[in-house]
Design a protein around this motif. Structure first.
Motif, short mmCIF file in Angstrom:
data_model
loop_
_atom_site.label_atom_id
_atom_site.label_comp_id
_atom_site.label_asym_id
_atom_site.label_seq_id
_atom_site.Cartn_x
_atom_site.Cartn_y
_atom_site.Cartn_z
N ARG A 148 -7.19 1.35 -3.79
CA ARG A 148 -6.81 -0.02 -4.69
C ARG A 148 -7.81 -1.07 -4.10
O ARG A 148 -7.15 -1.45 -5.09
CB ARG A 148 -4.91 -0.15 -3.65
CG ARG A 148 -4.30 0.77 -4.13
CD ARG A 148 -2.63 0.30 -2.95
NE ARG A 148 -3.33 -0.44 -2.35
CZ ARG A 148 -2.55 -1.74 -1.87
NH1 ARG A 148 -2.51 -2.20 -2.78
NH2 ARG A 148 -2.85 -2.38 -0.60
N ASP B 236 -6.73 3.48 2.35
CA ASP B 236 -5.78 2.79 1.05
C ASP B 236 -6.94 1.61 0.42
O ASP B 236 -6.27 1.30 -0.76
CB ASP B 236 -4.56 1.92 1.74
CG ASP B 236 -3.27 1.04 0.88
OD1 ASP B 236 -2.99 1.35 0.51
OD2 ASP B 236 -3.76 -0.30 1.15
N TRP B 237 -7.31 0.99 0.95
CA TRP B 237 -8.29 0.37 0.29
C TRP B 237 -9.67 1.03 -0.24
O TRP B 237 -9.32 0.22 -1.67
CB TRP B 237 -9.28 -0.31 1.69
CG TRP B 237 -10.06 -1.44 1.11
CD1 TRP B 237 -9.83 -2.57 0.44
CD2 TRP B 237 -11.56 -1.18 0.34
NE1 TRP B 237 -10.73 -4.05 0.15
CE2 TRP B 237 -11.95 -2.63 -0.19
CE3 TRP B 237 -12.33 -0.47 0.42
CZ2 TRP B 237 -13.32 -3.16 -0.32
CZ3 TRP B 237 -13.06 -0.53 -0.19
CH2 TRP B 237 -14.15 -1.48 -0.63
N GLY C 11 0.50 -1.37 0.02
CA GLY C 11 -0.36 0.29 0.17
C GLY C 11 0.26 0.94 -0.29
O GLY C 11 2.02 1.01 0.41
N ALA D 65 -5.27 -4.36 4.56
CA ALA D 65 -5.65 -4.90 3.10
C ALA D 65 -6.20 -6.65 3.30
O ALA D 65 -7.26 -6.74 3.03
CB ALA D 65 -4.86 -4.60 2.45
N LEU E 241 -0.91 -1.69 6.60
CA LEU E 241 -1.90 -1.60 5.16
C LEU E 241 -1.87 -2.72 5.09
O LEU E 241 -2.29 -3.04 4.13
CB LEU E 241 -1.48 -0.56 3.89
CG LEU E 241 -1.12 1.41 4.89
CD1 LEU E 241 0.10 1.89 3.17
CD2 LEU E 241 -2.07 1.50 5.10
N CYS F 247 -1.18 7.80 2.64
CA CYS F 247 -2.77 7.67 3.01
C CYS F 247 -2.87 7.85 4.23
O CYS F 247 -3.91 8.28 4.85
CB CYS F 247 -3.21 5.68 2.22
SG CYS F 247 -3.33 5.34 1.31
#
Length: 360
Positions: free
Chosen positions: A84, A80-81, A2, A347, A343, A6
């Protein structure tokens, strides 16, 4: 891997990044305005992003900032999620991203809400008698002394050490952190009624999760465990359907508080109970994702310092700066390796929750 960009320096930046990421992902955003303001007069709010079909029966939920200052972690993982991971959301699963459920604590670098409540002790049935904690009653004045240094503080520390020696470490830890309802300026205060964040949580549940079939919830926290490790914790009864689902979703790395396996002891008032009690007709699979930072003793000192500041000191005075720096560092290690670990694990946990929902 990631993008550590963020993460944010403060609540205001985190909110701006979250709203931007939600727009990029094409999510619909609903804002719940908090009645207080931040330290620079900024607007505070809980922002909720919905992505996916409005009528989805399966929903993955992520929550940040239950303990305000811990919000840096969950916020970074959520942003981040959205950037991405959201594009790969399956067509039959929706995502509900709850950013900063305790925006006051996030903005002011406090674990508690604007009412002084520990939100993870506040989700009790306030119509019933509150749980007793006679141990905390005995040490309340020693935990938060009138002065943070000098002879008053030394005397309090000596008496507290004597109490711990007399009752033992286990009883001391229960007295300290199990939750209490008599000392509003004290640690782990469960409140005298539902806090704004509590009421907002239930408003979110009612608006977005009522009549859903399968719901997976990940609540991001920091402060306990080895540095950078993300421990998935569940509070279901051992060998129950909930316990079995959590392991089916997230595997054998899950620890169970009711089996004494976790770095955090099971207590009533947790968000776990809020979601499971409010959604009796849904299949709720919930875990806390707890990222380790620094040792417990430094965490307790930072926590006590912040409570002392808001009970006896001046949050706007020069004494506030080192206290706020200490609690921020304790619950948000601002290092690249720690952020990368958050991250990756964040994720992974979301991906596994979505996979679990698809199989359910």
């Amino acid at each position: 891997m990631g993008n550590i960009g963020c993460f944010s320096a403060d609540y205001a930046e985190a909110r701006e990044k979250f709203l931007g990421a939600a727009r990029i992902a094409g999510a619909a955003v609903t804002t719940f305005a908090n009645p207080t303001r931040g330290p620079r007069g900024e607007t505070l709010a809980t922002d909720v992003a919905w992505l996916g079909p409005a009528d989805a029966r399966k929903v993955v939920v992520t929550i940040s900032a239950t303990h305000g200052v811990e919000g840096f972690c969950g916020s970074g993982a959520q942003i981040d999620w959205l950037i991405r991971g959201a594009p790969s959301l399956p067509a039959d699963v929706a995502a509900l991203t709850v950013h900063a459920i305790n925006p006051y604590g996030f903005a002011w670098l406090r674990r508690v809400t604007e009412e002084g409540n520990d939100l993870n002790r506040n989700y009790v049935d306030h119509a019933k008698p509150y749980p007793e904690n006679p141990g905390y009653d005995e040490i309340a004045e020693l935990i938060i002394p009138r002065e943070l240094g000098g002879p008053v503080a030394r005397e309090a520390a000596e008496k507290l050490a004597a109490y711990r020696h007399r009752v033992g470490t286990q009883a001391y830890n229960v007295a300290l952190s199990a939750g209490q309802f008599r000392h509003p300026h004290g640690l782990f205060f469960g409140g005298g009624g539902p806090s704004w964040a509590n009421r907002t949580t239930h408003a979110i549940i009612e608006r977005f999760l009522r009549n859903r079939g399968d719901i997976a919830v990940i609540d991001f926290h920091t402060g306990l465990g080895p540095f950078g490790y993300g421990e998935l914790i569940t509070h279901y009864e051992p060998d129950s359907d909930g316990s079995s689902r959590v392991r089916a979703f997230w595997g054998d790395s899950v620890t169970e508080s009711k089996k004494g396996q976790t770095s955090s002891a099971a207590r009533d008032g947790l968000g776990h109970y809020a979601f499971n009690r409010a959604l009796p007709d849904a299949r709720v699979t919930m875990a806390t994702l707890e990222f380790g930072t620094y040792d417990r003793d430094s965490g307790l000192r930072a926590f006590i310092g912040d409570h002392w500041l808001h009970a006896h000191g001046d949050p706007g005075g020069p004494e506030a700066k080192p206290i706020k720096a200490a609690i921020r560092r304790q619950f948000y290690p601002d290092t690249d390796d720690w952020k990368e670990a958050v991250l990756f694990r964040g994720a992974q946990a979301i991906r596994m929750a979505i996979a679990g929902l698809k199989k359910a």
